[in-house]
Design a protein around this motif. Structure first.
Motif, PDB file in Angstrom:
ATOM      1  N   GLN A   1     -44.444  37.073  17.800  1.00  0.00           N
ATOM      2  CA  GLN A   1     -43.722  36.011  17.103  1.00  0.00           C
ATOM      3  C   GLN A   1     -44.703  34.916  16.685  1.00  0.00           C
ATOM      4  O   GLN A   1     -44.858  33.895  17.350  1.00  0.00           O
ATOM      5  CB  GLN A   1     -42.597  35.479  17.973  1.00  0.00           C
ATOM      6  N   VAL A   2     -45.354  35.181  15.545  1.00  0.00           N
ATOM      7  CA  VAL A   2     -46.402  34.297  15.028  1.00  0.00           C
ATOM      8  C   VAL A   2     -45.843  32.901  14.822  1.00  0.00           C
ATOM      9  O   VAL A   2     -44.866  32.696  14.108  1.00  0.00           O
ATOM     10  CB  VAL A   2     -46.951  34.863  13.703  1.00  0.00           C
ATOM     11  N   LYS A   3     -46.486  31.920  15.444  1.00  0.00           N
ATOM     12  CA  LYS A   3     -45.969  30.552  15.390  1.00  0.00           C
ATOM     13  C   LYS A   3     -46.258  29.856  14.070  1.00  0.00           C
ATOM     14  O   LYS A   3     -45.478  29.036  13.600  1.00  0.00           O
ATOM     15  CB  LYS A   3     -46.568  29.735  16.547  1.00  0.00           C
ATOM     16  N   ASP A   4     -47.387  30.152  13.453  1.00  0.00           N
ATOM     17  CA  ASP A   4     -47.761  29.458  12.225  1.00  0.00           C
ATOM     18  C   ASP A   4     -47.658  30.354  10.995  1.00  0.00           C
ATOM     19  O   ASP A   4     -48.269  30.100   9.966  1.00  0.00           O
ATOM     20  CB  ASP A   4     -49.179  28.895  12.337  1.00  0.00           C
ATOM     21  N   GLY A   5     -46.875  31.432  11.090  1.00  0.00           N
ATOM     22  CA  GLY A   5     -46.707  32.327   9.955  1.00  0.00           C
ATOM     23  C   GLY A   5     -45.774  31.742   8.916  1.00  0.00           C
ATOM     24  O   GLY A   5     -44.992  30.813   9.187  1.00  0.00           O
TER      25      GLY A   5
ATOM     26  N   GLN B   1     -49.424  38.589   7.441  1.00  0.00           N
ATOM     27  CA  GLN B   1     -48.658  38.230   8.642  1.00  0.00           C
ATOM     28  C   GLN B   1     -48.441  39.454   9.521  1.00  0.00           C
ATOM     29  O   GLN B   1     -48.498  39.349  10.756  1.00  0.00           O
ATOM     30  CB  GLN B   1     -47.324  37.581   8.278  1.00  0.00           C
TER      31      GLN B   1
ATOM     32  N   THR C   1     -51.602  40.035  11.484  1.00  0.00           N
ATOM     33  CA  THR C   1     -51.668  39.107  12.614  1.00  0.00           C
ATOM     34  C   THR C   1     -50.738  39.533  13.736  1.00  0.00           C
ATOM     35  O   THR C   1     -51.109  39.510  14.918  1.00  0.00           O
ATOM     36  CB  THR C   1     -51.322  37.680  12.157  1.00  0.00           C
ATOM     37  N   MET C   2     -49.524  39.973  13.406  1.00  0.00           N
ATOM     38  CA  MET C   2     -48.570  40.408  14.412  1.00  0.00           C
ATOM     39  C   MET C   2     -49.096  41.607  15.203  1.00  0.00           C
ATOM     40  O   MET C   2     -48.978  41.667  16.437  1.00  0.00           O
ATOM     41  CB  MET C   2     -47.228  40.764  13.747  1.00  0.00           C
TER      42      MET C   2
ATOM     43  N   GLN D   1     -51.998  40.511  17.463  1.00  0.00           N
ATOM     44  CA  GLN D   1     -51.510  39.775  18.621  1.00  0.00           C
ATOM     45  C   GLN D   1     -50.843  40.700  19.634  1.00  0.00           C
ATOM     46  O   GLN D   1     -50.920  40.471  20.835  1.00  0.00           O
ATOM     47  CB  GLN D   1     -50.576  38.653  18.181  1.00  0.00           C
TER      48      GLN D   1
END
Length: 384
Positions: free
Chosen positions: A285-289, A372, A375-376, A379
């Protein structure tokens, strides 16, 4: 590369109940003229690869002809991957070039008389190789293997220009390597057709079985295009119910009041009504996406309708209408992937990502979606 490609084609042929032309020709190929008229530059972007099939006329036996078809399909996949990873963020040229190749195979004759089943094998060779099925290769130094699937564009009778963000994700991330916590990770990808017949004939099981057999496979992500934000689908359901056609204009056969089970090799698919993903959702759950990432618990059952399920135990005696991913193939690929993972007793973490929906084609938005997802996935790997 040719021997592995040919072995794959011959040992996992989809031609069990329908000819190749029926399975991945007719309806989809029939859209080519409309696509050429509307998005001609997209359709013809890989024209030279299609022209390579002209060499078929010199092939004097089935093996040589099949190797040529597999080689051209494989070249098409590699070209599409290079194209996207060089900055041309468009999944559509691969889809339309594949159909052009299949169309060429129907009109190009080899230097020997081919039976229908031999023609089917050639078409299957193009299909599988151009979807990356023969290009799943991890480096010897890779410690974290990640596999990801995307889908073809779909609903093309509504919008012939339609892209599919999940397909773009697959092309953009194929072969991507990164270091995480002192380990080398690599993503390999493949493209899945939007056709019920392929699923019914075991395509997903054939594709994923060798993935699960590899103990280094840590993640399987199935990806499709969905709603407004990102949704990670917690409870995939067994049944089909969507009132929507596939790319062959075949309907699910199910409805919200009468869902139907998918098939596997001619029989109803046997499995639980619901399964649960095993992805590290909090890490993803990307915070700054740009988009929110939802842990989607929503399901629909015959008895209760639509609700947010809290656990698999709550769903024990329910009949699935829609899983968290819906009642279409995006839900089904996740369901099948999880059921198969459980049958292999694999430690692989499996689940489905629905990307934000894009109308038609939007290069900038789709590139942002790709980044995104990247990145997910990274992570998720970092959470191991």
């Amino acid at each position: 590369m040719l021997k592995p490609v040919l072995t794959l084609i011959l040992t996992t042929s989809l031609m069990t109940t329908a000819s190749a032309v029926q399975l991945f020709g007719d309806v989809e190929v029939s859209r080519l003229p409309a696509a050429e008229k509307t998005i001609g530059d997209v359709v013809t972007r890989y024209q030279a690869l299609d022209d390579g099939l002209a060499q078929l006329s010199s092939k004097k036996n089935e093996v040589d002809a099949t190797q040529l078809a597999a080689r051209q399909g494989h070249r098409l996949w590699q070209q599409a991957v290079r194209d996207v990873q060089s900055g041309h963020f468009d999944d559509r040229p691969l889809y339309w070039a594949r159909l052009a190749m299949l169309n060429s195979l129907e009109t190009t004759s080899a230097n020997f008389k081919m039976a229908d089943w031999q023609q089917d094998i050639l078409m299957s060779a193009v299909e599988k190789a151009s979807r990356g099925f023969s290009d799943i290769q991890y480096g010897d130094d890779v410690q974290i293997k990640i596999f990801l699937t995307g889908f073809d564009p779909f609903f093309l009778d509504k919008d012939i220009t339609q892209s599919n963000t999940s397909g773009l994700v697959a092309l953009a991330l194929d072969g991507f390597r990164f270091e995480i916590n002192g380990k080398t990770a690599q993503i390999e990808t493949a493209m899945v057709p939007v056709r019920f017949a392929d699923f019914d004939q075991g395509l997903i099981e054939s594709l994923l079985s060798p993935i699960y057999r590899d103990p280094k496979t840590q993640f399987v992500f199935t990806v499709s295009m969905g709603r407004t934000d990102f949704d990670i689908e917690r409870f995939p359901g067994r049944n089909r119910s969507a009132a929507a056609p596939d790319n062959q204009n075949v309907l699910t056969g199910g409805t919200k009041t009468a869902p139907v089970a998918p098939k596997l090799n001619g029989k109803d698919f046997i499995g639980p009504e619901f399964v649960e993903f095993s992805l590290p959702v909090s890490a993803m759950q990307v915070k700054d996406g740009q988009w929110k990432v939802n842990d989607n618990h929503t399901v629909t059952t015959l008895a209760r309708g639509e609700f947010s399920a809290t656990s698999l135990n709550e769903l024990q005696n329910e009949t699935s209408v829609e899983g968290s991913g819906g009642g279409y193939l995006s839900n089904e690929i996740s369901y099948r992937a999880i059921v198969l993972q459980q049958k292999f007793n694999s430690h692989t973490k499996v689940g489905h990502i629905h990307t934000p929906r894009v109308k038609g084609y939007d290069a900038d938005t789709e590139q942002a979606i790709v980044e995104q997802v990247r990145t997910m996935v990274m992570q998720a790997a970092a959470s191991l």
